[in-house]
Scaffold this motif. Sequence first.
Motif, PDB file in Angstrom:
ATOM      1  N   ASP A  51       0.842  -1.196   0.000  1.00 49.75           N
ATOM      2  CA  ASP A  51       0.000   0.000   0.000  1.00 49.75           C
ATOM      3  C   ASP A  51       0.879   1.248   0.000  1.00 49.75           C
ATOM      4  O   ASP A  51       2.113   1.160  -0.090  1.00 49.75           O
ATOM      5  N   ASP A  52       0.255   2.413   0.107  1.00 48.43           N
ATOM      6  CA  ASP A  52       0.997   3.675   0.028  1.00 48.43           C
ATOM      7  C   ASP A  52       1.755   4.011   1.302  1.00 48.43           C
ATOM      8  O   ASP A  52       2.432   5.039   1.376  1.00 48.43           O
ATOM      9  N   ASN A  53       1.656   3.148   2.294  1.00 48.06           N
ATOM     10  CA  ASN A  53       2.470   3.283   3.503  1.00 48.06           C
ATOM     11  C   ASN A  53       3.602   2.258   3.520  1.00 48.06           C
ATOM     12  O   ASN A  53       4.208   2.005   4.568  1.00 48.06           O
ATOM     13  N   ASP A  54       3.864   1.675   2.349  1.00 47.96           N
ATOM     14  CA  ASP A  54       4.917   0.662   2.191  1.00 47.96           C
ATOM     15  C   ASP A  54       4.660  -0.594   3.015  1.00 47.96           C
ATOM     16  O   ASP A  54       5.602  -1.316   3.380  1.00 47.96           O
ATOM     17  N   GLN A  55       3.403  -0.870   3.288  1.00 45.97           N
ATOM     18  CA  GLN A  55       3.050  -2.089   4.004  1.00 45.97           C
ATOM     19  C   GLN A  55       2.649  -3.173   3.015  1.00 45.97           C
ATOM     20  O   GLN A  55       1.863  -2.939   2.095  1.00 45.97           O
ATOM     21  N   LEU A  56       3.196  -4.366   3.220  1.00 48.24           N
ATOM     22  CA  LEU A  56       2.835  -5.501   2.388  1.00 48.24           C
ATOM     23  C   LEU A  56       1.391  -5.878   2.686  1.00 48.24           C
ATOM     24  O   LEU A  56       1.031  -6.154   3.833  1.00 48.24           O
ATOM     25  N   ARG A  57       0.542  -5.879   1.638  1.00 48.00           N
ATOM     26  CA  ARG A  57      -0.890  -6.054   1.878  1.00 48.00           C
ATOM     27  C   ARG A  57      -1.497  -7.258   1.165  1.00 48.00           C
ATOM     28  O   ARG A  57      -2.548  -7.755   1.594  1.00 48.00           O
ATOM     29  N   ALA A  58      -0.923  -7.707   0.068  1.00 48.16           N
ATOM     30  CA  ALA A  58      -1.535  -8.813  -0.666  1.00 48.16           C
ATOM     31  C   ALA A  58      -0.480  -9.556  -1.469  1.00 48.16           C
ATOM     32  O   ALA A  58       0.611  -9.045  -1.727  1.00 48.16           O
ATOM     33  N   ALA A  59      -0.834 -10.767  -1.841  1.00 49.68           N
ATOM     34  CA  ALA A  59       0.033 -11.604  -2.667  1.00 49.68           C
ATOM     35  C   ALA A  59      -0.807 -12.729  -3.242  1.00 49.68           C
ATOM     36  O   ALA A  59      -1.954 -12.943  -2.835  1.00 49.68           O
ATOM     37  N   MET A  71      -4.100 -13.847  -1.197  1.00 44.58           N
ATOM     38  CA  MET A  71      -3.812 -13.693   0.227  1.00 44.58           C
ATOM     39  C   MET A  71      -3.694 -12.208   0.555  1.00 44.58           C
ATOM     40  O   MET A  71      -3.168 -11.431  -0.239  1.00 44.58           O
ATOM     41  N   TYR A  72      -4.191 -11.819   1.728  1.00 43.82           N
ATOM     42  CA  TYR A  72      -4.134 -10.405   2.092  1.00 43.82           C
ATOM     43  C   TYR A  72      -4.000 -10.264   3.601  1.00 43.82           C
ATOM     44  O   TYR A  72      -4.146 -11.226   4.371  1.00 43.82           O
ATOM     45  N   THR A  73      -3.726  -9.050   4.027  1.00 45.81           N
ATOM     46  CA  THR A  73      -3.656  -8.733   5.444  1.00 45.81           C
ATOM     47  C   THR A  73      -4.058  -7.285   5.641  1.00 45.81           C
ATOM     48  O   THR A  73      -3.784  -6.436   4.790  1.00 45.81           O
ATOM     49  N   THR A  74      -4.726  -7.018   6.727  1.00 41.26           N
ATOM     50  CA  THR A  74      -5.060  -5.623   7.052  1.00 41.26           C
ATOM     51  C   THR A  74      -3.905  -4.966   7.790  1.00 41.26           C
ATOM     52  O   THR A  74      -3.773  -3.748   7.792  1.00 41.26           O
ATOM     53  N   SER A  75      -3.067  -5.775   8.416  1.00 41.36           N
ATOM     54  CA  SER A  75      -1.848  -5.281   9.056  1.00 41.36           C
ATOM     55  C   SER A  75      -0.864  -6.430   9.079  1.00 41.36           C
ATOM     56  O   SER A  75      -0.909  -7.283   9.956  1.00 41.36           O
ATOM     57  N   TYR A  76       0.013  -6.449   8.095  1.00 43.00           N
ATOM     58  CA  TYR A  76       0.863  -7.608   7.870  1.00 43.00           C
ATOM     59  C   TYR A  76       1.635  -8.033   9.122  1.00 43.00           C
ATOM     60  O   TYR A  76       1.639  -9.196   9.514  1.00 43.00           O
ATOM     61  N   GLU A  77       2.286  -7.092   9.780  1.00 41.02           N
ATOM     62  CA  GLU A  77       3.132  -7.444  10.916  1.00 41.02           C
ATOM     63  C   GLU A  77       2.320  -8.009  12.078  1.00 41.02           C
ATOM     64  O   GLU A  77       2.773  -8.885  12.806  1.00 41.02           O
ATOM     65  N   ALA A  78       1.087  -7.514  12.248  1.00 36.42           N
ATOM     66  CA  ALA A  78       0.297  -7.937  13.401  1.00 36.42           C
ATOM     67  C   ALA A  78      -0.523  -9.193  13.147  1.00 36.42           C
ATOM     68  O   ALA A  78      -0.673 -10.035  14.033  1.00 36.42           O
ATOM     69  N   TYR A  79      -1.060  -9.342  11.928  1.00 39.38           N
ATOM     70  CA  TYR A  79      -2.067 -10.377  11.718  1.00 39.38           C
ATOM     71  C   TYR A  79      -1.674 -11.479  10.740  1.00 39.38           C
ATOM     72  O   TYR A  79      -2.326 -12.517  10.673  1.00 39.38           O
ATOM     73  N   GLY A  80      -0.644 -11.277   9.958  1.00 43.74           N
ATOM     74  CA  GLY A  80      -0.283 -12.300   8.998  1.00 43.74           C
ATOM     75  C   GLY A  80      -1.283 -12.405   7.863  1.00 43.74           C
ATOM     76  O   GLY A  80      -2.105 -11.528   7.634  1.00 43.74           O
ATOM     77  N   TRP A  81      -1.232 -13.527   7.151  1.00 47.72           N
ATOM     78  CA  TRP A  81      -2.024 -13.671   5.927  1.00 47.72           C
ATOM     79  C   TRP A  81      -3.412 -14.232   6.194  1.00 47.72           C
ATOM     80  O   TRP A  81      -3.602 -15.111   7.027  1.00 47.72           O
TER      81      TRP A  81
END
Length: 641
Positions: A196-204, A215-225
Motif C-alpha cells: 500500500d501507500d504506507n509501504d506495508q505488504l498487503r496482498a500476494a 492472500m491479504y492482510t489488514t496489518s501484515y506485521e500484526a495479523y499475517g495472511w
Amino acid sequence: MFQNRLVLAFVALLCFCVGDANGQKKGQAAANTVTSKNSEIPLELFFRNPEKTSFKVSPDGSKIAYLATVSSTLNLFVAEGTTANGQAITTFKGESIKDFMWVNAEWLVYTKDNGGDENDVLYSCHYTGGKQFPLTPETGVVASVIKKSALEDHILFIETNERNQTDFDVYRVNVNDGTKDLVHTNLGGYSNWVFDDNDQLRAAVRTEGTQTHLMYTTSYEAYGWQNGATVPFTDTFVPFFMSKRGNLIYCISNVDRDKSIVILYDLDRKKVFDIIYENAEYDVDYLVQSKVNRELLYVGYTSDYQQQEYIHEPMKSTFATLKKRFGDDEVRIISMSDDEKKMIIKVSSDVNRGSYHFYNASNDLLVKLADIAPWLQADQMCTMEPYTFTTSDGVKLHGYITYPKTGNKKNLPLVVNPHGGPWARDQRGFNPEVQFLASRGYAVFQVNFRGSTGYGKKLWQQGFKQWGQAMQRDITEGVRSLINAGIADPKRIAIYGASYGGYATLAGLTYTPDLYACGIDYVGVSNLLTFMETIPPYWEAYREMMYKMVGDPETDRAMLEAYSPALKANLIKSPVFIAQGANDPRVNIRESDQMVEALRNAGVKVDYMVKSDEGHGFDKEANRFEFYMAMEKFLAANLAK
C-alpha cells in the motif's frame, strides 16, 4: 525485470520475442535465393542493435535515460533536458543491459545476466556514472523489482531467490549504498506482492498445486495472511495495487466469464466491489497505477496492436490528443514524470520499427528524440495483413500474412512462423524476422492457434494437452487454407519457429512430413518428457499446472511420447536447421542435442548451430547475424523453384 511473476508463468515460459535488439547479413544472397524488389537491403539492417531505444524520463522530468549501442552492446546513457544526446554511464562490452528504471532524480537501477542464463542481477547506478554497484548476488540468483517505495525515494522493494532457488523473498534495498533488509520470507509459492501507500505488504498470490489464492492482510506485521479468494489456475485472478478507497484492491479477473476484465475487489467482504473496465473482444493484459491520485491510470490490452485505454482525465484527453497527431500508428506512453506532465511516447507500426518522442502536457511541447532504426525506411517494408479462417471443428482463428513487395499474391513461397509461448500471441507490429523474410520474397504466415492468449480463456484452455495435436492442426489447416486460396505454392513451404514455435516446427515436420519442404527450429522443445524434467527451479510452484496444460509424465506418458518429435525423427523427410543457446534455462540444450542425434541416426539432413555464450535466443549481434545468414542460405537452398 518489473513483471508479474504469476502472469509470466503462463505467458513467457516458452516465449521468444524478436524485439529492438536483433540482427544479420551483408551482400547478395545465394544465386538461387528468391529475389524481390527490396532484397538488396543488407541482412544486418534488420537485425542489428537499435541505435537508441528504451527512453525513460526521470521522476522530476529533468533528465532522460536510454539505451544506445556501443561496440555492439547496449549501454545506459543519460541526457539533461529533452534531448537524446546523452553521456554513457556504463561501458559494457559483450553483455548488453536488459532493462533499467529511474528510482529518483539521481539514481537508476539496471539489470543484466550472464550469457543468457536469465539469472538477472540488479545494479544501482548514479546518473553521472561515477558510482555503481550490484544490489543482488552476481551469480546463480534471479532478482526483480517489485516497486519503488511510496515514502522514501531511495528505497526499492525487490524479490530474489538467493535463500532458496524455488521461492522469492521480499527485500527492502537502499539504492544509495546497497544495504538490504529482509521484509518477508516466502512461505512457499507466494508471488505478485502488493504494497500500500504506507509501504506495508498487503496482498500476494499463493500458488498451491492447481489452485491460486489471493492472500491479504489488514496489518501484515500484526495479523499475517488471510485468504481472500481461491480460484482454479484456469481462472485469472491477479492483484495489482491497492485503491485509496478503503480495503479495495485492483485486480484482473476472468472468474465467471471468458474475457479478463478489471475489477475492484473488496477484501473485507470477499467479493467484487465494482467492474472498472471490460472489453468484449480481448483480455486485459495489465494495469498501471497513477502516480498522482494512486488509482487506476490505464489498462493495457492487445487487439491487432497493443492498446492503452486511459481511465481518468486529464490523461484520457492527453492521450487522445497524441493519438490524433500520429494517425494510424501505434502510440504508447512509455514513461512519465511523477506529476504525469512530462512523458516519453513511442510511435511504431508494422512497417515502422519505432521512434521515441518527449511530450510536455503542460505546454503541448512535442520533441522527437530518436528513431530506433533510422537505416530502415517504412516504404520499403511489407504490411502485415489480418487473416482469419475457421478450423474443421469450427474454431475461428486470427492471424497475419505478410506478402513480399512484388505485388504478387499468388503461388508464393511461404514461411510459416508459429509463435512461442505457447501461451502468448502474435500481433501487428514491427517484426524484423517477418520483414527480413518478406524482403527475400517469401510470404510469412502467423496464426494464433488454440492455446494462444488474449482472446479469452476458452481459446487458451482449448490448447491444454494439445501439443502436436489440435494446436498443430490449427497451423496445418491455416497453411492448407492458403494453398487452397492459391496464395502458397504447395511445393515451397517452410516452417520456422523459436521456443514453443521451435517445437511446432519439429512437430510440423514430423506429423505432416509432406507439407513442408524444410524447417528451422530455434531453441525449441523436442522431447516433452525431458523438457518437463528441466523446468527452472523458480518455476517449481507451477509444475502441477504445467502437467495439466502440457501433460503429466506419469499419467500422460504415452501421449507425451507420441508427440515428442525427438522420438519420431524417422518420420521426418525434409532438411532441418537447428539453433540453440548453450545456457538456455527454459529449453535446455539437451532438447536440441537429442533431436540432432535422432535426425542423424534417421538419415535426415540437419544443420546444427550452438552458441556457448547465449541462452533462450541469441542476444549478441555477431551471433544473430550468423544465425540469420545461415537461415537465409538454408531457405534459399530448399525453397528455390
